[in-house]
Scaffold this motif. Sequence first.
Motif, PDB file in Angstrom:
ATOM      1  N   ILE A  73      46.035  36.828  43.586  1.00 21.61           N
ATOM      2  CA  ILE A  73      45.262  37.937  44.126  1.00 21.61           C
ATOM      3  C   ILE A  73      45.936  38.431  45.400  1.00 21.61           C
ATOM      4  CG2 ILE A  73      43.713  36.401  45.439  1.00 21.61           C
ATOM      5  CD1 ILE A  73      41.445  38.409  44.880  1.00 21.61           C
ATOM      6  N   SER A  74      45.936  39.732  45.593  1.00 19.51           N
ATOM      7  CA  SER A  74      46.517  40.312  46.806  1.00 19.51           C
ATOM      8  C   SER A  74      45.730  41.574  47.160  1.00 19.51           C
ATOM      9  CB  SER A  74      48.004  40.634  46.617  1.00 19.51           C
ATOM     10  OG  SER A  74      48.188  41.570  45.574  1.00 19.51           O
ATOM     11  N   ARG A  75      45.952  42.058  48.366  1.00 20.40           N
ATOM     12  CA  ARG A  75      45.228  43.248  48.798  1.00 20.40           C
ATOM     13  C   ARG A  75      46.163  44.152  49.592  1.00 20.40           C
ATOM     14  NH1 ARG A  75      40.349  41.204  52.267  1.00 20.40           N
ATOM     15  NH2 ARG A  75      40.038  43.451  52.608  1.00 20.40           N
ATOM     16  N   ASP A  76      45.891  45.453  49.517  1.00 23.45           N
ATOM     17  CA  ASP A  76      46.603  46.445  50.310  1.00 23.45           C
ATOM     18  C   ASP A  76      45.537  47.262  51.024  1.00 23.45           C
ATOM     19  OD1 ASP A  76      47.976  48.623  51.346  1.00 23.45           O
ATOM     20  OD2 ASP A  76      49.338  48.769  49.651  1.00 23.45           O
ATOM     21  N   ASN A  77      45.290  46.928  52.277  1.00 16.57           N
ATOM     22  CA  ASN A  77      44.219  47.597  53.007  1.00 16.57           C
ATOM     23  C   ASN A  77      44.509  49.080  53.243  1.00 16.57           C
ATOM     24  OD1 ASN A  77      42.689  45.258  53.167  1.00 16.57           O
ATOM     25  ND2 ASN A  77      43.567  44.649  55.134  1.00 16.57           N
ATOM     26  N   ALA A  78      45.775  49.430  53.324  1.00 15.87           N
ATOM     27  CA  ALA A  78      46.120  50.837  53.521  1.00 15.87           C
ATOM     28  C   ALA A  78      45.743  51.683  52.312  1.00 15.87           C
ATOM     29  CB  ALA A  78      47.608  50.972  53.810  1.00 15.87           C
ATOM     30  N   LYS A  79      45.716  51.047  51.148  1.00 22.83           N
ATOM     31  CA  LYS A  79      45.379  51.763  49.913  1.00 22.83           C
ATOM     32  C   LYS A  79      43.973  51.438  49.424  1.00 22.83           C
ATOM     33  CE  LYS A  79      50.129  52.077  48.235  1.00 22.83           C
ATOM     34  NZ  LYS A  79      51.065  51.769  47.131  1.00 22.83           N
ATOM     35  N   ASN A  80      43.239  50.627  50.192  1.00 22.25           N
ATOM     36  CA  ASN A  80      41.886  50.220  49.775  1.00 22.25           C
ATOM     37  C   ASN A  80      41.897  49.642  48.355  1.00 22.25           C
ATOM     38  OD1 ASN A  80      40.976  51.122  52.221  1.00 22.25           O
ATOM     39  ND2 ASN A  80      39.619  52.695  51.398  1.00 22.25           N
ATOM     40  N   THR A  81      42.874  48.799  48.100  1.00 21.49           N
ATOM     41  CA  THR A  81      43.064  48.296  46.735  1.00 21.49           C
ATOM     42  C   THR A  81      43.291  46.790  46.747  1.00 21.49           C
ATOM     43  OG1 THR A  81      44.006  50.412  46.030  1.00 21.49           O
ATOM     44  CG2 THR A  81      44.461  48.501  44.654  1.00 21.49           C
ATOM     45  N   VAL A  82      42.705  46.143  45.759  1.00 21.24           N
ATOM     46  CA  VAL A  82      42.933  44.724  45.530  1.00 21.24           C
ATOM     47  C   VAL A  82      43.571  44.578  44.148  1.00 21.24           C
ATOM     48  CG1 VAL A  82      40.585  44.357  44.632  1.00 21.24           C
ATOM     49  CG2 VAL A  82      41.904  42.410  45.515  1.00 21.24           C
ATOM     50  N   TYR A  83      44.459  43.608  44.028  1.00 18.20           N
ATOM     51  CA  TYR A  83      45.200  43.396  42.790  1.00 18.20           C
ATOM     52  C   TYR A  83      44.957  41.991  42.260  1.00 18.20           C
ATOM     53  CZ  TYR A  83      47.744  47.375  44.727  1.00 18.20           C
ATOM     54  OH  TYR A  83      48.073  48.598  45.267  1.00 18.20           O
ATOM     55  N   LEU A  84      45.154  41.849  40.968  1.00 21.84           N
ATOM     56  CA  LEU A  84      45.156  40.525  40.354  1.00 21.84           C
ATOM     57  C   LEU A  84      46.328  40.483  39.385  1.00 21.84           C
ATOM     58  CD1 LEU A  84      43.590  37.825  40.239  1.00 21.84           C
ATOM     59  CD2 LEU A  84      42.491  38.695  38.164  1.00 21.84           C
ATOM     60  N   GLN A  85      47.362  39.749  39.784  1.00 19.49           N
ATOM     61  CA  GLN A  85      48.513  39.529  38.912  1.00 19.49           C
ATOM     62  C   GLN A  85      48.203  38.335  38.032  1.00 19.49           C
ATOM     63  OE1 GLN A  85      51.529  41.269  38.608  1.00 19.49           O
ATOM     64  NE2 GLN A  85      51.849  39.905  36.857  1.00 19.49           N
ATOM     65  N   MET A  86      48.214  38.557  36.731  1.00 18.22           N
ATOM     66  CA  MET A  86      47.855  37.511  35.781  1.00 18.22           C
ATOM     67  C   MET A  86      49.068  37.176  34.939  1.00 18.22           C
ATOM     68  SD  MET A  86      44.047  38.790  34.653  1.00 18.22           S
ATOM     69  CE  MET A  86      44.674  40.149  33.694  1.00 18.22           C
ATOM     70  N   ASN A  87      49.535  35.949  35.040  1.00 20.92           N
ATOM     71  CA  ASN A  87      50.706  35.482  34.309  1.00 20.92           C
ATOM     72  C   ASN A  87      50.317  34.371  33.345  1.00 20.92           C
ATOM     73  OD1 ASN A  87      52.388  37.187  35.945  1.00 20.92           O
ATOM     74  ND2 ASN A  87      52.338  35.619  37.544  1.00 20.92           N
ATOM     75  N   SER A  88      51.205  34.112  32.411  1.00 24.19           N
ATOM     76  CA  SER A  88      50.980  33.038  31.429  1.00 24.19           C
ATOM     77  C   SER A  88      49.585  33.138  30.824  1.00 24.19           C
ATOM     78  CB  SER A  88      51.183  31.663  32.086  1.00 24.19           C
ATOM     79  OG  SER A  88      52.468  31.554  32.637  1.00 24.19           O
ATOM     80  N   LEU A  89      49.240  34.310  30.385  1.00 24.11           N
ATOM     81  CA  LEU A  89      47.886  34.542  29.885  1.00 24.11           C
ATOM     82  C   LEU A  89      47.617  33.756  28.614  1.00 24.11           C
ATOM     83  CD1 LEU A  89      47.660  38.318  30.720  1.00 24.11           C
ATOM     84  CD2 LEU A  89      46.002  36.596  31.433  1.00 24.11           C
TER      85      LEU A  89
END
Length: 118
Positions: A73-89
């Motif tokens: 999980i990561s966040r970019d406060n400048a873009k008001n966005t949170v991400y979820l990188q999902m690997n080895s699904l």
Amino acid sequence: QVQLVESGGGLVQPGGSLRLSCAASASGSIFIFSIYALNWYRQTAGKQREFVARIAIGGSTNYADPVKGRFIISRDNAKNTVYLQMNSLKPDDTGVYYCNTGPAYTYWGQGTQVSVSS
């Protein structure tokens, strides 16, 4: 009114990767994205919505045991966005993924479908 909009879901084969995004916006109110922790939850078939990952204001993270070592999980406060990188699904990761934030974790997105299947 605060809106959270998830995107990035889809169909992927086992072992594959997806990156989910959740963008926050506000209309008629002020929402300071950077002062809130951000969560990802998921709802899989036959189960209640469950916690997946959290990122705190300062950037510290924690994860549910089933996704540790595979999701980031990561966040970019400048873009008001949170991400979820999902690997080895895995097929067990199939479900609808929701982001969540705000005072008392009030705000939820509409969800994005992730399907892991061969």
